[in-house]
Enzyme design. Structure first.
Site, PDB file in Angstrom:
ATOM      1  N   HIS A 145      -1.467   6.645   2.191  1.00 29.53           N
ATOM      2  CA  HIS A 145      -2.634   7.388   2.681  1.00 29.53           C
ATOM      3  C   HIS A 145      -2.246   8.442   3.699  1.00 29.53           C
ATOM      4  CE1 HIS A 145      -2.605   5.360   6.604  1.00 29.53           C
ATOM      5  NE2 HIS A 145      -2.318   4.242   5.941  1.00 29.53           N
ATOM      6  N   CYS A 161       1.010  -0.075   5.563  1.00 31.33           N
ATOM      7  CA  CYS A 161       0.833   1.064   4.671  1.00 31.33           C
ATOM      8  C   CYS A 161       1.924   2.112   4.866  1.00 31.33           C
ATOM      9  CB  CYS A 161      -0.527   1.714   4.914  1.00 31.33           C
ATOM     10  SG  CYS A 161      -1.911   0.630   4.517  1.00 31.33           S
TER      11      CYS A 161
END
Length: 185
Positions: A145, A161
């Site tokens: 992301h 992440c």
């Protein structure tokens, strides 16, 4: 005795200094290390996948870089990333992109809520920790992301992440189809 240098002495000292600086660089170039000036480790998709498939991504948590290859092999790109804070938060192995979202919402994971019970979900917008685009992987709560906090890129700063600058995730989002193979190393 005079401490003044002649032109010839200055040139001789300069040449000697330059030569001594070049020796370590030449030695590094000959040692077989596959690194560029930014210290990203070079990657070859063949070292990780049998075929390119729809496309391939290798997330290198050591050099903090994401490598992308298009399905036909004509496009290779490398992006600086943020990576998980600790080894415990780092999931390694093979997965794929299963879903993509422009303007994602962020929800704290159960482990984050355990550590920070006052955290609340954040909708799309400038304060969203997922940035402007998110590509969800086959692993629960693991996402490639963007980030609104550019200080995180190049650091161990996430809870699992892989983060990119918002303008870079937008670029990658456009070229990485659902089904893109992903390996985290």
């Amino acid at each position: 005795m005079s401490t003044r240098l002649t032109r010839r002495a200055a040139l001789t000292l300069g040449a000697a200094a330059t030569g001594s600086l070049m020796v370590p660089a030449m030695a590094r170039a000959q040692d077989g290390a596959r690194r560029n000036i930014s210290s990203f480790s070079m990657q070859d998709w063949r070292d990780h996948f049998d075929t390119l498939g729809k496309a391939c991504i290798v997330c290198d948590t050591t050099s903090r870089a994401l490598h992308f290859w298009s399905g036909d092999g004509s496009d290779y790109r490398i992006y600086p990333t943020s990576v998980p804070l600790t080894e415990e938060l780092t999931k390694r192995g093979y997965t794929k992109i299963v879903r993509k979202k422009v303007g994602p919402s962020w929800t704290p994971t159960p482990s984050q809520l355990e550590r920070y019970p006052d955290w609340k979900p954040i909708g799309p917008g400038p304060d969203n920790p997922l940035g402007t685009h998110a590509m969800y992987l086959g692993w629960p709560a693991y996402i490639i992301h963007g980030t609104h906090d550019t200080r995180k890129i190049g650091r161990r700063s996430s809870d699992g992440c892989i983060g990119l600058y918002n303008e870079k995730i937008e670029e990658l989002f456009a070229i990485a189809p659902i089904g893109t193979q992903v390996r985290v190393i």
